[in-house]
Design an enzyme around this catalytic site. Structure first.
Site, mmCIF file in Angstrom:
data_model
loop_
_atom_site.group_PDB
_atom_site.id
_atom_site.type_symbol
_atom_site.label_atom_id
_atom_site.label_comp_id
_atom_site.label_asym_id
_atom_site.label_seq_id
_atom_site.Cartn_x
_atom_site.Cartn_y
_atom_site.Cartn_z
ATOM 1 N N GLY A 154 -2.956 27.204 12.881
ATOM 2 C CA GLY A 154 -2.102 27.495 11.726
ATOM 3 C C GLY A 154 -2.791 28.218 10.582
ATOM 4 O O GLY A 154 -2.156 28.508 9.562
ATOM 5 N N THR A 155 -4.066 28.540 10.748
ATOM 6 C CA THR A 155 -4.761 29.200 9.633
ATOM 7 C C THR A 155 -4.217 30.615 9.399
ATOM 8 O O THR A 155 -4.148 31.068 8.258
ATOM 9 C CB THR A 155 -6.281 29.277 9.875
ATOM 10 O OG1 THR A 155 -6.513 29.772 11.200
ATOM 11 C CG2 THR A 155 -6.926 27.916 9.745
ATOM 12 N N GLY A 156 -3.802 31.292 10.482
ATOM 13 C CA GLY A 156 -3.245 32.641 10.328
ATOM 14 C C GLY A 156 -1.927 32.607 9.569
ATOM 15 O O GLY A 156 -1.682 33.440 8.688
ATOM 16 N N CYS A 157 -1.088 31.634 9.915
ATOM 17 C CA CYS A 157 0.213 31.489 9.237
ATOM 18 C C CYS A 157 -0.013 31.168 7.765
ATOM 19 O O CYS A 157 0.619 31.754 6.875
ATOM 20 C CB CYS A 157 1.028 30.361 9.866
ATOM 21 S SG CYS A 157 1.302 30.569 11.622
ATOM 22 N N LYS A 186 -9.157 39.747 10.281
ATOM 23 C CA LYS A 186 -9.804 38.434 10.143
ATOM 24 C C LYS A 186 -10.890 38.266 11.207
ATOM 25 O O LYS A 186 -10.647 38.478 12.378
ATOM 26 C CB LYS A 186 -8.747 37.336 10.285
ATOM 27 C CG LYS A 186 -7.611 37.458 9.276
ATOM 28 C CD LYS A 186 -6.483 36.493 9.543
ATOM 29 C CE LYS A 186 -5.649 36.888 10.737
ATOM 30 N NZ LYS A 186 -4.433 36.049 10.912
ATOM 31 N N THR A 223 -8.319 24.682 13.272
ATOM 32 C CA THR A 223 -7.975 26.023 12.803
ATOM 33 C C THR A 223 -6.555 26.424 13.195
ATOM 34 O O THR A 223 -6.129 27.537 12.892
ATOM 35 C CB THR A 223 -8.959 27.077 13.368
ATOM 36 O OG1 THR A 223 -8.937 26.974 14.793
ATOM 37 C CG2 THR A 223 -10.364 26.854 12.854
#
Ligand code: PXL
Length: 248
Positions: free
Chosen positions: A210-213, A176, A208
């Site tokens: 929590g965007t990875g989760c 990412k 942003t």
């Protein structure tokens, strides 16, 4: 509506609801599947930062997972914050024992505020035990740098590092690009067949967390619904883009 598939989430709890298990359950549910969870640690946090992290004893994590798998089963597994070596070893053992497929590994290491969610020793075991079992691993740039020891300054570096991670054993890598300072974001999908690049304009926002989760659980949901890797990435990246745009 009848759920399309079943997704097991192994991750930490985020009291603020934006990341961790809470983000995962919302994502899996919104995308039409059934979410089950094994909580590895409980964080106390709000939008200002993480105050406390309490790990769940490994035996408890193990029991949460086996109770689910001995009864309900899972079409995909999303792995987030594992917190320590003991939990990593336990998850590795259970993936093997139950021959679990569609493992999506989000190699969570630190929060945006710089709080460590995993110790250095854990990273060694994450690489050795879990990377080779993953259908897809979803590092951001700092995590990819830790995994490979290489620094990433541009899109070309990202492609090289994504290939390096692919050689460490996972079936596919989605690196990412949101951490690079540029107007565009490039996300690199490295597959055995080659590289695909997803490009989009960066949205100017602080929302942003929590965007990875959210991305990794969207990917787990898509794969559990039998979509292929490329389509799963396309749908999931678009889903996160919309989530950022409309974040409260
Ligand atoms: O986004 C990484 C992350 C994962 N899991 C939990 C978290 C965070 C970031 O804060 O709290 C539980």
């Amino acid at each position: 509506m009848y759920p399309k598939s079943k997704v097991l989430i192994i991750a930490g709890s985020d009291s603020s609801g934006g990341a961790g298990i809470q983000a995962d359950i919302k994502t899996v549910t919104l995308l039409g599947s059934y979410a089950m969870t094994a909580v590895t640690a409980v964080t106390a946090q709000n939008t200002m930062g993480v105050k406390k992290i309490t790990p769940i004893p490994t035996q408890n994590v193990q029991k949460q997972i086996t109770m689910i798998l001995d009864d309900i089963g899972a079409d995909a597994v999303k792995i987030g914050m594992l917190h320590n070596v003991s939990i990593i070893k336990c998850v590795h053992r259970l993936i093997k024992k139950y021959n679990l497929k569609n493992i999506i590994l989000d190699p969570v290491m630190v929060t945006k505020g710089g709080i460590k969610l995993i110790n250095n020793n854990s990273i060694v075991y994450l690489k050795k035990l879990l990377l080779p079992l993953a259908k897809l691993v979803t590092p951001n740039i700092p995590e990819a740098e830790v995994l490979t020891g290489c620094s990433i300054l541009n899109k070309e570096d990202m492609i090289e590092v994504a290939k390096k991670i692919l050689n460490m054993g996972p079936k596919n890598v989605l690196l990412k690009g949101g951490h690079l300072k540029s107007k565009m974001i490039f996300d690199i999908l490295a597959m055995k067949q080659g590289i695909k690049i997803f490009a989009k304009r960066k949205i100017k926002t602080k929302n942003t967390h929590g965007t990875g989760c959210t991305l990794s659980s969207a990917l787990a949901t898509c794969l559990s619904q039998k979509k292929n890797i490329f389509k799963s990435c396309k749908i999931s990246l678009h889903y996160v883009d919309r989530a950022i745009t409309y974040a409260p």
